[in-house]
Scaffold this motif. Structure first.
Motif, mmCIF file in Angstrom:
data_model
loop_
_atom_site.group_PDB
_atom_site.id
_atom_site.type_symbol
_atom_site.label_atom_id
_atom_site.label_comp_id
_atom_site.label_asym_id
_atom_site.label_seq_id
_atom_site.Cartn_x
_atom_site.Cartn_y
_atom_site.Cartn_z
ATOM 1 N N ASP A 76 1.891 3.835 8.522
ATOM 2 C CA ASP A 76 1.144 2.651 9.114
ATOM 3 C C ASP A 76 0.977 3.067 10.533
ATOM 4 O OD1 ASP A 76 0.487 0.882 7.107
ATOM 5 O OD2 ASP A 76 2.258 -0.353 7.322
ATOM 6 N N LEU A 77 1.936 3.623 11.205
ATOM 7 C CA LEU A 77 1.798 4.037 12.688
ATOM 8 C C LEU A 77 0.939 5.133 12.658
ATOM 9 C CD1 LEU A 77 5.543 3.983 13.916
ATOM 10 C CD2 LEU A 77 3.526 2.303 14.572
ATOM 11 N N TRP A 78 0.748 6.004 11.758
ATOM 12 C CA TRP A 78 0.025 7.412 11.713
ATOM 13 C C TRP A 78 -1.290 7.053 11.498
ATOM 14 C CZ3 TRP A 78 -1.368 11.160 7.733
ATOM 15 C CH2 TRP A 78 -1.739 12.373 8.536
ATOM 16 N N LEU A 79 -1.678 6.300 10.450
ATOM 17 C CA LEU A 79 -3.022 5.907 10.217
ATOM 18 C C LEU A 79 -3.499 4.728 10.829
ATOM 19 C CD1 LEU A 79 -2.734 6.700 6.313
ATOM 20 C CD2 LEU A 79 -3.800 7.967 7.855
ATOM 21 N N GLY A 80 -2.645 4.086 11.348
ATOM 22 C CA GLY A 80 -3.254 2.763 12.107
ATOM 23 C C GLY A 80 -3.537 1.719 11.120
ATOM 24 N N SER A 82 -2.391 -1.568 9.395
ATOM 25 C CA SER A 82 -1.489 -2.446 9.756
ATOM 26 C C SER A 82 -0.046 -2.430 8.583
ATOM 27 C CB SER A 82 -1.844 -3.834 9.991
ATOM 28 O OG SER A 82 -0.747 -4.895 10.450
ATOM 29 N N PRO A 83 -0.078 -3.440 7.930
ATOM 30 C CA PRO A 83 1.224 -3.537 6.805
ATOM 31 C C PRO A 83 0.573 -2.898 5.447
ATOM 32 C CG PRO A 83 0.180 -5.587 6.804
ATOM 33 C CD PRO A 83 -0.584 -4.782 7.741
ATOM 34 N N VAL A 84 -0.455 -2.316 5.451
ATOM 35 C CA VAL A 84 -0.858 -2.052 4.097
ATOM 36 C C VAL A 84 0.115 -0.815 3.608
ATOM 37 C CG1 VAL A 84 -3.008 -1.033 2.572
ATOM 38 C CG2 VAL A 84 -3.251 -2.521 4.543
ATOM 39 N N ALA A 85 0.276 0.220 4.059
ATOM 40 C CA ALA A 85 1.175 1.230 3.643
ATOM 41 C C ALA A 85 2.578 0.616 3.521
ATOM 42 C CB ALA A 85 0.990 2.558 4.524
ATOM 43 N N LEU A 86 3.040 -0.077 4.410
ATOM 44 C CA LEU A 86 4.511 -0.805 4.245
ATOM 45 C C LEU A 86 4.662 -1.293 3.048
ATOM 46 C CD1 LEU A 86 7.127 -0.940 5.957
ATOM 47 C CD2 LEU A 86 5.970 -2.981 6.722
ATOM 48 N N ILE A 87 3.446 -2.223 2.498
ATOM 49 C CA ILE A 87 3.646 -2.834 1.485
ATOM 50 C C ILE A 87 3.699 -2.140 0.304
ATOM 51 C CG2 ILE A 87 2.666 -4.880 0.266
ATOM 52 C CD1 ILE A 87 1.823 -6.065 3.102
ATOM 53 N N VAL A 88 2.712 -1.249 0.057
ATOM 54 C CA VAL A 88 2.561 -0.266 -0.802
ATOM 55 C C VAL A 88 3.827 0.561 -1.014
ATOM 56 C CG1 VAL A 88 1.296 1.691 -1.784
ATOM 57 C CG2 VAL A 88 0.115 -0.147 -0.720
ATOM 58 N N PHE A 89 4.581 0.916 -0.046
ATOM 59 C CA PHE A 89 5.578 1.733 -0.025
ATOM 60 C C PHE A 89 6.767 0.934 -0.450
ATOM 61 C CE2 PHE A 89 2.995 5.324 0.977
ATOM 62 C CZ PHE A 89 3.105 6.388 0.481
ATOM 63 N N ILE A 90 6.985 -0.259 -0.029
ATOM 64 C CA ILE A 90 7.805 -1.040 -0.334
ATOM 65 C C ILE A 90 8.190 -1.171 -1.869
ATOM 66 C CG2 ILE A 90 8.826 -3.537 -0.413
ATOM 67 C CD1 ILE A 90 8.389 -3.494 2.492
ATOM 68 N N PHE A 91 6.831 -1.388 -2.431
ATOM 69 C CA PHE A 91 6.856 -1.713 -3.712
ATOM 70 C C PHE A 91 7.268 -0.221 -4.661
ATOM 71 C CE2 PHE A 91 4.197 -5.314 -2.983
ATOM 72 C CZ PHE A 91 4.979 -6.226 -3.621
#
Length: 111
Positions: A76-80, A82-91
């Motif tokens: 999320d920090l690298w691609l900008g 917001s919480p999309v990658a965080l939510i996907v990778f939490i799952f």
């Protein structure tokens, strides 16, 4: 005289049999104590291995979730996004943790 020898032979045979039965009885009397001691030592080692397995399962699961959170946050920090990658990778991390726990649970035990 022959009767005397045969009577002595029978007496000796009976004494030997009595000693054998006494030894077997003594062993039987001591067996519960021995079994209790063996069971106590088996319980202690069994409890230790169960705790070891529990900690390993917990570690595998938590590590998967934390790794997923970290990867998602950094993406999320690298691609900008917001919480999309965080939510996907939490799952994905949670699914990986469950998969690792499943693999541990399906391993055959040594017994």
């Amino acid at each position: 005289m022959t009767d005397d020898k045969s009577a002595r032979g029978e007496d000796e045979a009976l004494k030997a049999r009595l000693e054998k039965l006494s030894a077997a009885l003594d062993a039987t009397k001591q067996a519960p104590t021995r079994r209790f001691a063996e069971a106590a030592s088996n319980d202690a080692s069994g409890q230790g291995s169960a705790m070891n397995l529990g900690f390993r399962v917990l570690t595998e699961f938590v590590a998967g979730v934390i790794a997923g959170c970290l990867i998602g946050y950094l993406l999320d920090l690298w691609l900008g996004t917001s919480p999309v990658a965080l939510i996907v990778f939490i799952f994905l991390g949670t699914a990986t943790g469950f998969w690792n726990v499943y693999r541990i649970a399906m391993k055959p035990t040594g017994r």
